[in-house]
Design a protein around this motif. Structure first.
Motif, PDB file in Angstrom:
ATOM      1  N   GLU A 226       0.844  -1.192   0.000  1.00 59.69           N
ATOM      2  CA  GLU A 226       0.000   0.000   0.000  1.00 59.69           C
ATOM      3  C   GLU A 226       0.882   1.246   0.000  1.00 59.69           C
ATOM      4  N   GLY A 227       0.472   2.236  -0.783  1.00 66.00           N
ATOM      5  CA  GLY A 227       1.234   3.475  -0.867  1.00 66.00           C
ATOM      6  C   GLY A 227       2.259   3.477  -1.982  1.00 66.00           C
ATOM      7  N   ILE A 228       2.439   2.323  -2.648  1.00 67.50           N
ATOM      8  CA  ILE A 228       3.365   2.234  -3.774  1.00 67.50           C
ATOM      9  C   ILE A 228       2.561   2.210  -5.076  1.00 67.50           C
ATOM     10  N   ASP A 229       2.740   3.221  -5.908  1.00 64.93           N
ATOM     11  CA  ASP A 229       2.053   3.313  -7.196  1.00 64.93           C
ATOM     12  C   ASP A 229       2.981   2.776  -8.288  1.00 64.93           C
ATOM     13  N   THR A 230       2.651   1.612  -8.836  1.00 69.25           N
ATOM     14  CA  THR A 230       3.526   0.968  -9.821  1.00 69.25           C
ATOM     15  C   THR A 230       3.754   1.842 -11.047  1.00 69.25           C
ATOM     16  N   GLU A 231       2.707   2.490 -11.539  1.00 70.23           N
ATOM     17  CA  GLU A 231       2.848   3.353 -12.718  1.00 70.23           C
ATOM     18  C   GLU A 231       3.755   4.544 -12.417  1.00 70.23           C
ATOM     19  N   ALA A 232       3.611   5.096 -11.207  1.00 71.79           N
ATOM     20  CA  ALA A 232       4.452   6.236 -10.823  1.00 71.79           C
ATOM     21  C   ALA A 232       5.914   5.799 -10.689  1.00 71.79           C
ATOM     22  N   ILE A 233       6.132   4.596 -10.165  1.00 68.80           N
ATOM     23  CA  ILE A 233       7.492   4.071 -10.033  1.00 68.80           C
ATOM     24  C   ILE A 233       8.105   3.859 -11.414  1.00 68.80           C
ATOM     25  N   GLU A 234       7.314   3.317 -12.336  1.00 65.71           N
ATOM     26  CA  GLU A 234       7.805   3.089 -13.695  1.00 65.71           C
ATOM     27  C   GLU A 234       8.191   4.407 -14.360  1.00 65.71           C
ATOM     28  N   LYS A 235       7.351   5.424 -14.204  1.00 64.56           N
ATOM     29  CA  LYS A 235       7.646   6.742 -14.783  1.00 64.56           C
ATOM     30  C   LYS A 235       8.897   7.347 -14.132  1.00 64.56           C
ATOM     31  N   MET A 236       9.022   7.134 -12.836  1.00 64.29           N
ATOM     32  CA  MET A 236      10.168   7.645 -12.101  1.00 64.29           C
ATOM     33  C   MET A 236      11.480   7.096 -12.667  1.00 64.29           C
ATOM     34  N   ARG A 238      11.831   5.744 -15.788  1.00 66.23           N
ATOM     35  CA  ARG A 238      11.959   6.186 -17.189  1.00 66.23           C
ATOM     36  C   ARG A 238      12.520   7.605 -17.291  1.00 66.23           C
ATOM     37  N   ASP A 239      12.209   8.421 -16.291  1.00 73.10           N
ATOM     38  CA  ASP A 239      12.634   9.818 -16.323  1.00 73.10           C
ATOM     39  C   ASP A 239      14.105  10.022 -15.976  1.00 73.10           C
ATOM     40  N   ARG A 240      14.783   8.953 -15.551  1.00 71.80           N
ATOM     41  CA  ARG A 240      16.209   9.093 -15.217  1.00 71.80           C
ATOM     42  C   ARG A 240      17.048   9.263 -16.488  1.00 71.80           C
ATOM     43  N   VAL A 243      18.070   6.498 -19.400  1.00 75.00           N
ATOM     44  CA  VAL A 243      17.095   5.398 -19.390  1.00 75.00           C
ATOM     45  C   VAL A 243      16.145   5.569 -20.567  1.00 75.00           C
ATOM     46  N   LYS A 244      16.092   4.562 -21.430  1.00 79.28           N
ATOM     47  CA  LYS A 244      15.208   4.603 -22.595  1.00 79.28           C
ATOM     48  C   LYS A 244      13.893   3.858 -22.337  1.00 79.28           C
ATOM     49  N   ASP A 245      13.959   2.829 -21.524  1.00 77.23           N
ATOM     50  CA  ASP A 245      12.757   2.030 -21.261  1.00 77.23           C
ATOM     51  C   ASP A 245      12.976   1.210 -19.989  1.00 77.23           C
ATOM     52  N   VAL A 246      11.875   0.703 -19.421  1.00 79.54           N
ATOM     53  CA  VAL A 246      11.950  -0.188 -18.263  1.00 79.54           C
ATOM     54  C   VAL A 246      10.808  -1.193 -18.368  1.00 79.54           C
ATOM     55  N   THR A 278      22.831   4.168  -9.601  1.00 75.29           N
ATOM     56  CA  THR A 278      22.825   4.948  -8.361  1.00 75.29           C
ATOM     57  C   THR A 278      21.694   5.960  -8.351  1.00 75.29           C
ATOM     58  N   ASP A 279      21.489   6.603  -9.498  1.00 74.47           N
ATOM     59  CA  ASP A 279      20.432   7.607  -9.637  1.00 74.47           C
ATOM     60  C   ASP A 279      19.060   6.978  -9.414  1.00 74.47           C
ATOM     61  N   ILE A 280      18.827   5.812 -10.022  1.00 77.51           N
ATOM     62  CA  ILE A 280      17.528   5.127  -9.893  1.00 77.51           C
ATOM     63  C   ILE A 280      17.271   4.717  -8.443  1.00 77.51           C
ATOM     64  N   LYS A 281      18.308   4.154  -7.807  1.00 79.34           N
ATOM     65  CA  LYS A 281      18.129   3.676  -6.436  1.00 79.34           C
ATOM     66  C   LYS A 281      17.852   4.812  -5.455  1.00 79.34           C
ATOM     67  N   LYS A 282      18.402   5.977  -5.740  1.00 76.31           N
ATOM     68  CA  LYS A 282      18.152   7.123  -4.869  1.00 76.31           C
ATOM     69  C   LYS A 282      16.685   7.542  -4.909  1.00 76.31           C
ATOM     70  N   VAL A 283      16.124   7.630  -6.120  1.00 79.22           N
ATOM     71  CA  VAL A 283      14.729   8.069  -6.224  1.00 79.22           C
ATOM     72  C   VAL A 283      13.782   6.984  -5.706  1.00 79.22           C
ATOM     73  N   LEU A 284      14.156   5.715  -5.892  1.00 79.59           N
ATOM     74  CA  LEU A 284      13.314   4.627  -5.391  1.00 79.59           C
ATOM     75  C   LEU A 284      13.309   4.597  -3.866  1.00 79.59           C
ATOM     76  N   ALA A 285      14.462   4.879  -3.258  1.00 80.46           N
ATOM     77  CA  ALA A 285      14.548   4.906  -1.797  1.00 80.46           C
ATOM     78  C   ALA A 285      13.621   5.981  -1.234  1.00 80.46           C
ATOM     79  N   LYS A 286      13.553   7.122  -1.917  1.00 82.29           N
ATOM     80  CA  LYS A 286      12.656   8.199  -1.477  1.00 82.29           C
ATOM     81  C   LYS A 286      11.191   7.789  -1.606  1.00 82.29           C
TER      82      LYS A 286
END
Length: 306
Positions: A226-236, A238-240, A243-246, A278-286
């Motif tokens: 709960e509280g984890i939005d899969t679509e938002a995580i995917e966009k997060m 992709r925006d790095r 990153v071309k795709d995930v 490193t960039d991806i893991k930082k935003v995912l941790a947040k």
């Protein structure tokens, strides 16, 4: 071409993985809450039996189940600290999810018992000392209210603590209802008010338990927390940069406080994998995901494993 993250693709406690353990102070808080609530259960049960109050006995039974739940959560905290082994590579962290599910089931059983006994009381109402009921329940408001205050801070980060917090908050409201019931019986002499309040108690318990039950079931089945939005995580992701795709994203809970993710990331620059990782893991941790495994691929990867 693709590159498996292996150890570099994970965030470990000694290399970027922040395991969120319950602070040791929460253990002491739970022990204190268990003791004061157990003492109150004993008092409430004695008065309920002496005064033939089903609402008091129902509340005592529910409070006893809450004491058991608090004890189980304490056990879960201890189990979550067990180190990983070859047989249990995540340690025993998943036990926290199983215990939250067990707590929800216990509460549902308590609801059933209260409803059955209340139905019996409707047909055979017994005399109840309204004043004794009110005074005893008033003490419950103080005990439950103190427990709620102590658990308020920790409930934001752990489903088990939140479950305990919600139960004790509901108990505070229930005790307030029993006070009103005792006053009403004293003024009207309508003893049928006692089982009516017991039914209301059961409904409050059911309402506070439903969310805990559904979330515990989802986590035990490795559903998205709960509280984890899969679509938002995917966009997060992709925006790095680079990153071309995930794809092949999987998100689940290792414990009630630690979320994990695995994903395949298509990168435009194979030489910048470490920086991108490193960039991806930082935003995912947040976003609340602290255990991450990433597999990197290039755009021109056409092998079967891509």
């Amino acid at each position: 071409m693709k590159q498996q993250g292996n150890h570099n693709g994970h965030s470990h406690a000694h290399g970027g993985h922040v395991h969120v353990h319950a602070p040791r102070t929460i253990d002491r808080i739970f022990i204190f809450c268990i003791l004061i609530n157990l003492l109150f259960v004993a008092v409430e049960a004695v008065v309920g039996l002496a005064e033939n109050s089903l609402s008091l006995l129902s509340d005592a039974g529910h409070n006893l189940s809450d004491v058991f739940s608090l004890a189980l959560v304490l056990v879960a905290f201890r189990l979550s600290r067990v180190h990983s082994t070859k047989r249990f590579t995540y340690g025993l962290k998943k036990s926290t999810v199983l215990i939250s599910l067990l707590n929800a089931i216990i509460l549902l059983a308590a609801v059933g018992a209260i409803v059955i006994e209340s139905a019996h009381k409707f047909y055979e109402p017994t005399e109840v000392n309204g004043a004794a009921v009110s005074w005893t329940a008033a003490a419950g408001i103080i005990i439950n209210g103190l427990t709620v205050i102590l658990l308020m801070r920790g409930q934001k980060n752990d489903i088990n603590v939140r479950g305990a917090f919600l139960h004790m908050a509901a108990d505070t409201l229930v005790s307030a209802g029993v006070v009103v019931s005792g006053m009403a019986i004293s003024m009207t002499g309508w003893y049928v008010i006692d089982p009516i309040v017991s039914i209301a108690i059961a409904l409050v318990i059911l309402a506070s338990t439903w969310r805990l039950l559904s979330e515990s079931l989802r986590l035990s089945l490795d559903g998205t927390p709960e509280g984890i939005d899969t679509e938002a995580i995917e966009k997060m992701i992709r925006d790095r940069h680079n990153v071309k795709d995930v794809h092949h994203i999987h998100i689940w809970a290792i414990s009630t406080t630690t979320n994990a993710l695995t994903a395949h990331v298509v990168t435009s620059d194979i030489n910048a994998i470490e920086q991108t990782k490193t960039d991806i893991k930082k935003v995912l941790a947040k976003a609340g995901i602290t255990h991450t495994t990433l597999e990197f691929e290039t755009e021109n990867c056409h092998c079967n494993g891509c």
